[in-house]
Design a protein around this motif. Structure first.
Motif, mmCIF file in Angstrom:
data_model
loop_
_atom_site.group_PDB
_atom_site.id
_atom_site.type_symbol
_atom_site.label_atom_id
_atom_site.label_comp_id
_atom_site.label_asym_id
_atom_site.label_seq_id
_atom_site.Cartn_x
_atom_site.Cartn_y
_atom_site.Cartn_z
ATOM 1 N N THR A 240 0.844 -1.089 0.062
ATOM 2 C CA THR A 240 -0.056 0.092 -0.125
ATOM 3 C C THR A 240 0.906 1.286 0.024
ATOM 4 O OG1 THR A 240 -1.673 -1.230 1.289
ATOM 5 C CG2 THR A 240 -1.806 1.397 1.400
ATOM 6 N N ILE A 241 1.775 1.287 0.750
ATOM 7 C CA ILE A 241 2.472 2.587 1.058
ATOM 8 C C ILE A 241 3.453 2.700 -0.202
ATOM 9 C CG2 ILE A 241 4.372 3.898 2.668
ATOM 10 C CD1 ILE A 241 2.833 2.730 5.104
ATOM 11 N N PRO A 242 4.414 1.766 -0.617
ATOM 12 C CA PRO A 242 5.023 1.939 -1.745
ATOM 13 C C PRO A 242 4.285 2.347 -3.012
ATOM 14 C CG PRO A 242 5.581 -0.128 -0.393
ATOM 15 C CD PRO A 242 4.541 0.331 0.112
ATOM 16 N N TYR A 243 3.048 1.956 -3.070
ATOM 17 C CA TYR A 243 2.346 2.081 -4.379
ATOM 18 C C TYR A 243 1.733 3.462 -4.361
ATOM 19 C CZ TYR A 243 -0.455 0.419 -8.350
ATOM 20 O OH TYR A 243 -1.152 0.251 -9.621
ATOM 21 N N ILE A 244 1.498 4.173 -3.212
ATOM 22 C CA ILE A 244 0.921 5.622 -3.210
ATOM 23 C C ILE A 244 1.939 6.467 -2.532
ATOM 24 C CG2 ILE A 244 -1.322 4.752 -2.901
ATOM 25 C CD1 ILE A 244 -1.261 5.758 0.164
ATOM 26 N N ARG A 245 3.494 6.110 -2.705
ATOM 27 C CA ARG A 245 4.414 6.862 -2.065
ATOM 28 C C ARG A 245 4.485 8.275 -3.003
ATOM 29 N NH1 ARG A 245 8.515 3.694 -2.822
ATOM 30 N NH2 ARG A 245 8.526 2.925 -0.879
ATOM 31 N N THR A 246 4.299 8.274 -4.004
ATOM 32 C CA THR A 246 4.465 9.655 -4.939
ATOM 33 C C THR A 246 3.331 10.689 -4.509
ATOM 34 O OG1 THR A 246 5.447 8.228 -6.763
ATOM 35 C CG2 THR A 246 4.653 10.626 -7.248
ATOM 36 N N MET A 247 1.891 9.995 -4.249
ATOM 37 C CA MET A 247 0.789 10.850 -3.990
ATOM 38 C C MET A 247 0.897 11.412 -2.571
ATOM 39 S SD MET A 247 -1.791 12.464 -4.515
ATOM 40 C CE MET A 247 -2.528 11.771 -6.011
ATOM 41 N N LEU A 248 1.747 10.280 -1.735
ATOM 42 C CA LEU A 248 1.859 10.889 -0.316
ATOM 43 C C LEU A 248 2.891 11.676 -0.213
ATOM 44 C CD1 LEU A 248 0.915 9.676 2.454
ATOM 45 C CD2 LEU A 248 2.855 8.084 2.706
ATOM 46 N N VAL A 249 4.025 11.871 -0.798
ATOM 47 C CA VAL A 249 5.094 12.767 -0.849
ATOM 48 C C VAL A 249 4.320 14.137 -1.274
ATOM 49 C CG1 VAL A 249 7.327 13.476 -1.809
ATOM 50 C CG2 VAL A 249 7.048 11.225 -1.235
ATOM 51 N N LEU A 250 3.765 14.237 -2.219
ATOM 52 C CA LEU A 250 3.189 15.340 -2.882
ATOM 53 C C LEU A 250 2.138 16.053 -1.724
ATOM 54 C CD1 LEU A 250 2.817 14.658 -6.710
ATOM 55 C CD2 LEU A 250 4.486 16.065 -5.573
ATOM 56 N N THR A 251 1.318 15.057 -1.359
ATOM 57 C CA THR A 251 0.223 15.525 -0.313
ATOM 58 C C THR A 251 0.881 16.334 0.792
ATOM 59 O OG1 THR A 251 -1.169 13.660 -1.284
ATOM 60 C CG2 THR A 251 -1.753 14.732 0.882
ATOM 61 N N VAL A 252 1.748 15.511 1.287
ATOM 62 C CA VAL A 252 2.644 16.149 2.470
ATOM 63 C C VAL A 252 3.426 17.586 2.472
ATOM 64 C CG1 VAL A 252 4.470 15.926 3.930
ATOM 65 C CG2 VAL A 252 3.182 13.954 3.750
ATOM 66 N N LEU A 253 3.790 17.556 0.927
ATOM 67 C CA LEU A 253 4.366 18.902 0.423
ATOM 68 C C LEU A 253 3.403 19.922 0.594
ATOM 69 C CD1 LEU A 253 6.734 20.477 -0.382
ATOM 70 C CD2 LEU A 253 6.343 19.566 -2.705
ATOM 71 N N LEU A 254 2.187 19.543 -0.189
ATOM 72 C CA LEU A 254 1.149 20.644 -0.459
ATOM 73 C C LEU A 254 0.436 21.163 0.984
ATOM 74 C CD1 LEU A 254 -0.480 19.214 -3.290
ATOM 75 C CD2 LEU A 254 0.746 21.297 -3.341
ATOM 76 N N ARG A 255 0.397 19.919 1.782
ATOM 77 C CA ARG A 255 -0.098 20.605 3.202
ATOM 78 C C ARG A 255 0.809 21.198 3.943
ATOM 79 N NH1 ARG A 255 -4.317 22.225 4.900
ATOM 80 N NH2 ARG A 255 -4.786 21.640 7.142
ATOM 81 N N VAL A 256 1.913 20.832 4.029
ATOM 82 C CA VAL A 256 3.018 21.895 4.596
ATOM 83 C C VAL A 256 2.841 23.256 4.398
ATOM 84 C CG1 VAL A 256 5.578 22.235 5.098
ATOM 85 C CG2 VAL A 256 4.783 19.950 5.402
ATOM 86 N N ILE A 257 2.954 23.569 2.880
ATOM 87 C CA ILE A 257 3.086 24.873 2.498
ATOM 88 C C ILE A 257 1.548 25.524 2.819
ATOM 89 C CG2 ILE A 257 2.831 26.312 0.194
ATOM 90 C CD1 ILE A 257 4.684 24.284 -0.949
ATOM 91 N N TRP A 258 0.449 24.735 2.793
ATOM 92 C CA TRP A 258 -0.935 25.237 3.220
ATOM 93 C C TRP A 258 -0.857 25.567 4.573
ATOM 94 C CZ3 TRP A 258 -5.215 23.518 -0.047
ATOM 95 C CH2 TRP A 258 -6.478 24.060 0.030
ATOM 96 N N PHE A 315 12.919 18.884 0.095
ATOM 97 C CA PHE A 315 12.099 17.747 0.273
ATOM 98 C C PHE A 315 11.792 16.964 -0.823
ATOM 99 C CE2 PHE A 315 7.695 16.137 0.599
ATOM 100 C CZ PHE A 315 7.907 15.625 1.888
ATOM 101 N N LEU A 316 11.635 17.609 -2.031
ATOM 102 C CA LEU A 316 11.638 16.871 -3.312
ATOM 103 C C LEU A 316 12.785 15.852 -3.648
ATOM 104 C CD1 LEU A 316 9.494 19.259 -5.440
ATOM 105 C CD2 LEU A 316 8.597 17.250 -4.363
ATOM 106 N N THR A 317 13.853 16.527 -3.414
ATOM 107 C CA THR A 317 15.106 16.028 -3.756
ATOM 108 C C THR A 317 15.487 14.845 -2.611
ATOM 109 O OG1 THR A 317 16.047 18.238 -4.406
ATOM 110 C CG2 THR A 317 17.738 16.260 -3.818
ATOM 111 N N ALA A 318 15.139 15.113 -1.542
ATOM 112 C CA ALA A 318 15.481 13.767 -0.692
ATOM 113 C C ALA A 318 14.426 12.776 -0.690
ATOM 114 C CB ALA A 318 15.282 14.380 1.001
ATOM 115 N N THR A 319 13.135 12.935 -0.989
ATOM 116 C CA THR A 319 12.098 12.006 -1.169
ATOM 117 C C THR A 319 12.408 11.214 -2.628
ATOM 118 O OG1 THR A 319 10.764 13.679 -2.163
ATOM 119 C CG2 THR A 319 10.347 13.009 0.168
ATOM 120 N N ARG A 320 12.800 11.796 -3.753
ATOM 121 C CA ARG A 320 13.063 11.200 -4.842
ATOM 122 C C ARG A 320 14.435 10.415 -4.582
ATOM 123 N NH1 ARG A 320 12.324 16.185 -9.274
ATOM 124 N NH2 ARG A 320 9.905 16.019 -9.141
ATOM 125 N N GLY A 321 15.438 10.692 -3.820
ATOM 126 C CA GLY A 321 16.598 9.852 -3.627
ATOM 127 C C GLY A 321 16.253 8.698 -2.962
#
Length: 326
Positions: A240-258, A315-321
């Motif tokens: 579950t978590i590996p399959y939605i990892r990309t959406m999870l990362v983007l959601t966390v990023l958007l929420r932090v900014i929000w 954040f994006l660099t670390a998560t993509r790594g």
């Protein structure tokens, strides 16, 4: 067979009103329409309203704010709008409440984000399953996101009221407290109160986004995992978590900014008080603007923009790594 194919090609050939077959370009392909000046003019006319709207309400305010950040721009005295360089930035750093504002902002983001992520993820996992009245349950969970954040702040201001608030009433009936607690008037509890309100409001965002991601996972993967003897915990962390990892990362990023730029609940509950104890960077920026000091407010806005840009890149660099290693 060749005669039949030729007959079919002849039937598909375009004809005029009299039934006569029209001539086709060499190679049997239709001729592409040429891009003319008229087409370019039409495209420009269609795009012009959107471009003007974005330029007027996005780029111009950004440029104007950047200009103000390096000038003495106070509405109480517009006779002197001289260039001050980094004077407005220095004024922010020398302000006695600057340290409190930074600490409040960090606490506001971290303490709001983590519970929202965990609770929202659990709700999304639950709503992914089929059960009676699932649609009604989803509507009730998603309902808070349709309400203004400022109205949510006003709602919680009444709930945390020290005299007739429902929070004190419930805690006293449960014998948790012996007397009413001034939640929003006490510096020790005011920040906790607004964070609780923000958690309640933001859980819905994670539930919506993560539920959409979970519904994209094919059921065959879970069936194969069940046949291999994988339990719920192993399925969660390995599928579950590996399959939605990309959406999870983007959601966390958007929420932090929000959350970083979300002063609505704070203004609806405490207004930044008592004694600036619940102010965050974005709410303090609005308070400075209300005082008429557009120069300092613009300087603070540039600092916020720079901080969020740096955070997003790291954040994006670390998560993509991490994704590449996985």
């Amino acid at each position: 067979m060749r005669r039949r194919q030729a007959s079919l090609d002849d039937e598909r050939q375009p004809r005029d009103k009299s039934g006569t077959a029209l001539a086709q370009p060499a190679g049997g392909r239709r001729r592409k329409r040429e891009f003319t000046a008229r087409h370019g003019t039409l495209i420009t006319l269609y795009l012009a309203p959107a471009v003007l709207f974005v330029a007027a309400f996005t780029y111009y305010p950004v440029l104007a704010g950047t200009h103000m950040a390096f000038r003495r721009w106070n509405l109480n005295d517009l006779t002197d709008t001289s260039f001050v360089g980094f004077g407005n930035f220095a004024g922010l750093f020398r302000d006695p409440v600057w340290g409190t504002i930074l600490a409040n902002t960090a606490l506001w983001v971290i303490a709001s984000l983590l519970p929202q992520l965990v609770i929202g993820f659990l709700l999304a996992l639950y709503m992914r399953r089929r059960f009676r009245f699932r649609g009604l349950y989803q509507a009730l969970v998603f309902f808070p996101w349709a309400i203004s954040g400022f109205l949510i702040g006003i709602l919680f201001r009444w709930m945390f009221n020290s005299e007739f608030g429902v929070i004190n009433d419930l805690l006293m009936k449960a014998h948790v407290i012996d007397e009413p607690v001034p939640w929003l008037a006490d510096p020790k509890t005011a920040m906790a109160a607004v964070i609780i309100a923000n958690i309640w409001y933001g859980v819905t965002f994670f539930a919506i986004m993560l539920l959409a991601a979970l519904q994209s996972i094919p059921e065959e993967i879970y069936e194969a995992a069940a046949l291999d003897g994988a339990g719920r915990t192993r399925t969660l962390f390995h599928i579950t978590i590996p399959y939605i990892r990309t959406m999870l990362v983007l959601t966390v990023l958007l929420r932090v900014i929000w959350i970083f730029n979300f002063p609505d609940i704070i203004f609806g509950t405490t207004g930044g008080g008592p004694n600036n104890e619940t102010h965050i960077v974005s709410s303090w920026m609005i308070a400075i603007t209300q005082q008429g000091d557009y120069g300092r407010a613009s300087a603070l806005a540039l600092l916020v923009f720079a901080a969020l840009m740096v955070f997003s890149v790291f954040f994006l660099t670390a998560t993509r790594g991490k994704e590449a290693k996985a």
